[in-house]
Motif scaffolding. Structure first.
Motif, PDB file in Angstrom:
ATOM      1  N   GLU A 910       0.851  -1.189   0.000  1.00 39.20           N
ATOM      2  CA  GLU A 910       0.000   0.000   0.000  1.00 39.20           C
ATOM      3  C   GLU A 910       0.888   1.241   0.000  1.00 39.20           C
ATOM      4  N   VAL A 911       0.615   2.129  -0.933  1.00 40.52           N
ATOM      5  CA  VAL A 911       1.325   3.395  -1.023  1.00 40.52           C
ATOM      6  C   VAL A 911       0.271   4.491  -0.877  1.00 40.52           C
ATOM      7  N   THR A 912       0.367   5.256   0.194  1.00 39.96           N
ATOM      8  CA  THR A 912      -0.695   6.204   0.536  1.00 39.96           C
ATOM      9  C   THR A 912      -0.114   7.539   0.975  1.00 39.96           C
ATOM     10  N   ARG A 920      -3.510   0.256  -3.332  1.00 38.04           N
ATOM     11  CA  ARG A 920      -3.097  -1.058  -2.833  1.00 38.04           C
ATOM     12  C   ARG A 920      -2.798  -1.942  -4.040  1.00 38.04           C
ATOM     13  N   PHE A 921      -1.610  -2.574  -4.014  1.00 42.13           N
ATOM     14  CA  PHE A 921      -1.216  -3.520  -5.044  1.00 42.13           C
ATOM     15  C   PHE A 921      -1.239  -4.922  -4.443  1.00 42.13           C
ATOM     16  N   MET A 956       6.059   3.566  -8.448  1.00 43.36           N
ATOM     17  CA  MET A 956       5.778   2.229  -7.929  1.00 43.36           C
ATOM     18  C   MET A 956       5.989   1.215  -9.042  1.00 43.36           C
ATOM     19  N   ARG A 957       6.688   0.125  -8.718  1.00 44.44           N
ATOM     20  CA  ARG A 957       7.057  -0.853  -9.735  1.00 44.44           C
ATOM     21  C   ARG A 957       6.754  -2.267  -9.269  1.00 44.44           C
ATOM     22  N   GLY A 984      12.325 -15.439 -23.749  1.00 43.97           N
ATOM     23  CA  GLY A 984      11.092 -15.908 -24.367  1.00 43.97           C
ATOM     24  C   GLY A 984       9.879 -15.240 -23.760  1.00 43.97           C
ATOM     25  N   LYS A 985       8.710 -15.756 -24.113  1.00 40.97           N
ATOM     26  CA  LYS A 985       7.461 -15.132 -23.700  1.00 40.97           C
ATOM     27  C   LYS A 985       7.314 -15.160 -22.185  1.00 40.97           C
ATOM     28  N   LEU A 986       6.881 -14.017 -21.614  1.00 37.08           N
ATOM     29  CA  LEU A 986       6.668 -13.901 -20.168  1.00 37.08           C
ATOM     30  C   LEU A 986       5.288 -13.306 -19.912  1.00 37.08           C
ATOM     31  N   SER A 987       4.719 -13.666 -18.764  1.00 34.83           N
ATOM     32  CA  SER A 987       3.414 -13.133 -18.372  1.00 34.83           C
ATOM     33  C   SER A 987       3.439 -12.796 -16.893  1.00 34.83           C
ATOM     34  N   PHE A 988       2.837 -11.674 -16.553  1.00 30.90           N
ATOM     35  CA  PHE A 988       2.828 -11.205 -15.164  1.00 30.90           C
ATOM     36  C   PHE A 988       1.449 -10.653 -14.841  1.00 30.90           C
ATOM     37  N   THR A 989       0.868 -11.147 -13.757  1.00 34.24           N
ATOM     38  CA  THR A 989      -0.457 -10.705 -13.325  1.00 34.24           C
ATOM     39  C   THR A 989      -0.380 -10.162 -11.905  1.00 34.24           C
ATOM     40  N   PHE A 990      -1.021  -9.051 -11.684  1.00 35.80           N
ATOM     41  CA  PHE A 990      -1.121  -8.441 -10.362  1.00 35.80           C
ATOM     42  C   PHE A 990      -2.402  -7.610 -10.357  1.00 35.80           C
ATOM     43  N   ALA A 991      -2.697  -6.992  -9.228  1.00 31.70           N
ATOM     44  CA  ALA A 991      -3.913  -6.180  -9.124  1.00 31.70           C
ATOM     45  C   ALA A 991      -3.612  -4.906  -8.367  1.00 31.70           C
ATOM     46  N   PHE A 992      -4.453  -3.882  -8.598  1.00 26.94           N
ATOM     47  CA  PHE A 992      -4.334  -2.634  -7.836  1.00 26.94           C
ATOM     48  C   PHE A 992      -5.717  -2.028  -7.656  1.00 26.94           C
ATOM     49  N   GLN A 993      -5.832  -1.216  -6.605  1.00 29.14           N
ATOM     50  CA  GLN A 993      -7.118  -0.618  -6.275  1.00 29.14           C
ATOM     51  C   GLN A 993      -6.900   0.586  -5.373  1.00 29.14           C
ATOM     52  N   GLY A 994      -7.736   1.604  -5.532  1.00 30.34           N
ATOM     53  CA  GLY A 994      -7.694   2.739  -4.628  1.00 30.34           C
ATOM     54  C   GLY A 994      -8.149   2.350  -3.240  1.00 30.34           C
ATOM     55  N   ILE A 995      -7.572   2.984  -2.226  1.00 29.45           N
ATOM     56  CA  ILE A 995      -7.963   2.732  -0.835  1.00 29.45           C
ATOM     57  C   ILE A 995      -8.024   4.049  -0.081  1.00 29.45           C
ATOM     58  N   GLY A 996      -8.686   4.017   1.052  1.00 28.58           N
ATOM     59  CA  GLY A 996      -8.716   5.189   1.923  1.00 28.58           C
ATOM     60  C   GLY A 996     -10.044   5.902   1.896  1.00 28.58           C
TER      61      GLY A 996
END
Length: 996
Positions: A910-912, A920-921, A956-957, A984-996
């Motif tokens: 969380e970066v706030t 929030r990641f 943020m990375r 070669g081929k790569l895939s990356f999944t993550f999520a983010f959302q506002g908070i507060g």
């Protein structure tokens, strides 16, 4: 005979009228004085001296040493101190280069003449009243690099060897009343060809200057030897003394009794069941010498610490008190904020910090340290390799690159260097011989081999029984008997193991390894594991203790730590002085987290219902420490217990866990740690000395379910997605997420972009990674989106809006990347990045996404590994937990700004702002993550941290992975293959959302 500057180019003239080297003991008039460490036989001449600077010897003011010459108008110079840090000349950092290289054509064995700064010092003093037979001596504990001394205009003497004391008898030149002591210190002399250590070049009187009264009957030298019975049931302490004047000596072992006098100057005592010295238990006995003159009057008392221990090569292995040793070591330049001017207090703080880091061994690279260092090493408990003042690395390249025969290396087989070498060896040995912490003598560093260094090794063996170390034999193997151990530098662990398959006749150490330059220290566990698996490999010494940087001010008055070139010097070797596991101010770097873990005395393995402890200490049971077991659920402690253990030295035992993992679904950690039961001189009660953690997953993670479906607004150029608290815009025109508002606040200052780049580390720069990786920099900066009917692709599924953008990446051959965003009704965005690299492109520095927000989002909280930064090849010491920091604190101030602040195994971050509003990641299930005040490109473009631009954003990375930091060396060693991103081929999944 008067002093002449011409003798500076005489390598065989090492001293004139200097008193013989002797042990570093102190003498006192009364027992009360020695308890207070304040001898009335000593007067410090530290403080302000009158000073004049000359560009070279020909420009020295003639006759300044005369009593009639008025120096009152001269400047003041603080002693001890370097003249280069007090306004004269400039500091110069060079590693393999000689400081005069290319500036003056100087042949080996000559001192530079056109530029050879001379420091002229004058100090007046009132001498003490001397009794009959007493003498007055001046001691210069360290002068760089040669000095000449006058008293009241009378030439007293000349001395070389920068790093050991030079003593002169002043008695015959004393006059009633005020006396004038005059000293010239020359920056370079012929022997400076043997002083090309990897350090900043200074000059002047940089250690204490002391007047000492020699009583009429005085013990000039003490030599203590201890011999243990084979089974250590008893030990002998044997003492030899050298007496100045006529008188007698008696010796008592405090608390035990008087030593038997076996000859006029030799004494002995037998101790049953001796308390042995070791780094784990640095017990010291104390001898008390009483000296009387011919009339029987006491002239001096002398205390001398004694550590009873047996160290040597037994059964082909280095052993202490019969046990095989592993050096968990570090190289230590004697260097701090005042250069090589170090106080006892600063040194003691260093040793406390090293003990806390589980370091048990120090190599004094590459010269003898101040005498108090060894006294403190005795007290705190360290193995010390005491290294002679020798390095001719500046001539190394003539052999490597210009085909100069190894036989012609310096000092090689050239007899003119032998007097200097033997003088330096004797100076070091005689001063330091009584310190139990010293377990090996080292003949110097990086000077190849030859008969001269062999003679030094033979000298050490003649006068002492400690093993002799010298690494240069690895490069010049003509005289392998020079060293008693195989010693190499920066050899990969796998190559060490391979070497020892066929070289079984000596134990082996790495006198330098794990070159800790910049963001480094990766895969060091390979070495430590080998040390406990292969008996002949007995550890190594990290390079090195602390950054050799100088505190400077820029043109605007802002302080910063400078490296080579920052003082205007040339030649120089830039930031190669920044190799410390501690920063220049001796505060810990993030690498300490890993050092402490790898060097800990207990190897712990944790299962679901038990844990196993392997005790790597030699003499200490685990019962001497408190064992704590802590259970946490997703970062929150839910239970803890203390469990008694008794794992003997070298033994392994398994214990049932006192806490059970609950059956409730979730992620749990069990941490087993060992803590001091009682405080020590280096740490308080409860200090953690070892720990391990295991992670257990119970049940399945339930997917996040949104409370409803989002609304989608399809416009001409933008696609809007909104819900109760959020509104997101995706730009068809510019190709990405253009806006994310949470509770009416914009969270991003620019569209998030796929990112394949970070600011190169020192190691990456060394192996030319930026040249190889440059296409991934272009791909990160200049990804191209071409709007079309199907770019972006827009769809709805499972109550989510899905928007996918495709980018062409400007690599050769071309690469492509797709970023898909899936937005639910709560504003949670699940992002997936897929990249297809062009055929034949190498591994990328990292793979993730770069987010830019306002700098108001300056608070950072995460559930992942920490608390310090960690990377895929440097995460052993990190632990899974919930940590709190600021974004600014995540930036690590390496000498040259570079990739930093990463955390592995991050579940969420969380970066706030200070009100808790922000982003929030979440990993899927884990990710790597960093949050910094500057972008990778800003960091890369800056040569110093203080030159980074004013903070306007937070970057943020989240990433699938960043390349390992590596660390076998910093001149070509890459990360181990398993710590590189797959090609070669790569895939990356993550999520983010506002908070507060």
């Amino acid at each position: 005979m008067p002093f002449s500057p011409a003798q500076l180019s005489n390598a065989e003239l090492v001293e004139e009228n200097r008193l013989p080297a002797c042990s570093d003991h102190h003498w006192y008039k009364t027992p009360q004085e020695w308890e207070g460490r304040n001898s009335s036989y000593e007067w410090s001449l530290n403080g302000l001296w009158k000073f004049s600077y000359a560009h070279n010897p020909s420009q020295v003011i003639p006759g300044f040493e005369s009593p009639t010459f008025d120096c009152a108008g001269w400047d003041d110079m603080r002693v001890p101190g370097h003249i280069q840090l007090q306004g004269y000349d400039i500091p110069q950092y060079v590693n393999t280069q000689y400081p005069w290289d290319g500036n003056q054509d100087v042949h080996e064995g000559q001192a530079p003449t056109s530029f050879n700064p001379v420091a002229c010092y004058v100090k007046t003093f009132m001498p003490p009243s001397l009794g009959e037979g007493e003498r007055l001596v001046v001691e210069f504990a360290g002068a760089e690099s040669a000095l000449a001394v006058w008293l009241n205009g009378t030439y007293i003497g000349y001395a070389t060897d920068t790093f050991t004391p030079s003593r002169f008898d002043l008695t015959d030149a004393l006059v009633p009343g005020e006396n004038k002591l005059a000293v010239q210190v020359f920056k370079w002399w012929a022997g400076s060809w043997l002083e090309d250590q990897d350090f900043c070049r200074f000059s002047g009187l940089f250690r204490d200057v002391t007047l000492k009264v020699i009583p009429s009957a005085h013990v000039q030298d003490i030599h203590v030897r201890t011999d243990c019975a084979e089974d250590f049931s008893s030990a002998h302490i044997n003492v030899a003394t050298t007496l100045h004047g006529r008188g007698s000596v008696s010796v008592t072992l405090e608390g035990i009794g008087k030593l038997e006098q076996v000859s006029p100057r030799c004494f002995t005592i037998t101790i049953p069941q001796p308390h042995l010295w070791s780094p784990e238990d640095p017990y010291l006995y104390r001898l008390l010498f009483t000296v009387r003159d011919e009339a029987g009057e006491i002239t001096e008392f002398i205390p001398q610490s004694v550590g009873i221990r047996r160290f040597g090569i037994e059964d082909g292995l280095l052993k202490l008190n019969g046990k095989r040793v592993v050096f968990n070591g570090v190289n230590r330049h004697e260097f701090g904020l005042n250069g090589r001017v170090m106080t006892r207090e600063q040194t003691e703080a260093d040793l406390r910090a090293l003990k806390k880091t589980n370091i048990n061994a120090i190599r004094t690279s590459h010269y003898p340290n101040s005498s108090f260092f060894y006294e403190l090493a005795d007290q705190y408990g360290f193995y010390v390799i005491d290294e002679m003042n020798l390095e001719s690395h500046g001539l190394w390249d003539q052999v490597r690159f210009f085909q100069r025969p190894v036989e012609e290396a310096v000092p090689g087989d050239d007899p003119r260097w032998l007097p200097t070498l033997m003088d330096r060896a004797a100076n070091m040995f005689e001063r330091d011989k009584n310190h139990p912490s010293i377990v090996m003598w080292s003949c110097g560093n990086e000077s190849f081999g030859g008969t001269d260094i062999l003679a030094v090794a033979d000298y050490f063996r003649e006068v002492d029984n400690r093993p002799v170390h010298y690494e240069g034999v690895h490069w010049d193997p003509r005289y392998p008997e020079t060293t008693d151990v195989f010693s190499q530098m920066y050899t990969p662990a796998a190559e060490v193991e391979e070497f020892l398959k066929t070289h079984r006749n000596k134990p082996m150490i790495l006198c330098e390894y794990a070159h800790a330059m910049g963001n480094s220290f990766g895969a060091v566990d390979r070495y430590v594991d080998l040390a406990y698996r292969e008996p002949l490999f007995q550890g190594g010494f990290i390079w090195d203790f602390a950054d050799q940087a100088i505190k400077l001010k820029d043109r605007y008055g802002q302080e910063f730590f400078g490296y080579g070139g920052d003082c205007g010097e040339s030649p120089h070797d830039a930031d190669f002085c920044g190799n410390g596991i501690f920063f220049a101010d001796h505060s810990p770097t993030p690498r300490i987290q890993e050092v402490k873990y790898l060097y800990q005395g207990f190897n712990i393995a944790i299962g679901s219902d038990s844990f196993t402890v392997e005790n790597r200490f030699l003499f200490t049971s685990s019962r001497d420490f408190e064992c704590r077991v802590t259970l946490a659920r997703e970062g929150v402690v839910v239970g803890d217990a203390i469990i008694p253990t008794d794992v003997g030295p070298g033994q392994t035992h398994t214990y049932a866990l006192p806490l059970s993992i609950p059956s409730n679904a979730g992620e749990y950690t069990i941490t087993v740690s060992f803590h001091l039961r009682q405080g020590t001189p280096w740490a308080d009660t409860g200090y953690e000395i070892a720990a391990e953690q295991a992670v257990f997953e119970v049940g399945d993670r339930q997917p996040v379910k949104a409370t409803g479906s989002p609304e989608i607004i399809v416009g001409t150029h933008n696609i809007g997605v909104r819900g109760k608290h959020f509104h997101i815009l995706f730009s068809r025109l510019h190709g990405g997420l253009a806006s994310y508002k949470w509770a009416g606040k914009e969270l991003f200052n620019s569209p998030p972009v796929p990112n394949f780049w970070h600011a190169p580390t020192s190691n990456e720069t060394a192996w030319k990674a930026p040249a190889e990786d440059g296409q991934w920099l272009l791909a990160s900066r200049y990804a191209m989106h071409t709007p079309s009917l199907d770019n972006p692709r827009v769809s709805q599924e499972d109550n989510k809006v899905c928007i996918a953008f495709t980018y062409d990446l400007p690599t050769t051959p071309p690469s492509s990347c797709t970023t898909e965003y899936r937005v639910d009704g709560d504003g949670r965005v699940e992002a997936t990045i897929d990249v297809i690299p062009g055929e034949g492109l190498g591994d990328m520095p990292e793979f993730g996404m770069l987010f830019t927000s306002s700098a108001d989002l300056d608070q950072f909280r995460w559930y992942g590994e920490g608390p310090d930064e960690c990377y895929v090849d440097r995460r052993g010491g990190a632990r899974l937990g919930i940590y709190q920091s600021t974004v600014a604190e995540q930036f690590t101030p390496y000498l040259v700004p570079q990739e930093c602040g990463n955390h592995t195994g991050v579940r969420w971050a969380e970066v706030t702002d200070t009100n808790g509003i922000g982003i929030r990641f979440e990993g899927h299930p884990t990710m790597e993550f960093s949050a910094l005040p500057w972008s990778p490109f800003e960091i890369e473009n800056s040569t110093h941290a203080h030159k980074l631009p004013p903070i306007h954003h937070t970057y943020m990375r989240p990433a699938l992975m960043r390349r390992g930091v590596a660390g076998d060396d910093t001149w070509g060693a890459r990360p181990h293959p398993e710590f590189l991103l797959p090609t070669g081929k790569l895939s990356f999944t993550f999520a983010f959302q506002g908070i507060g």
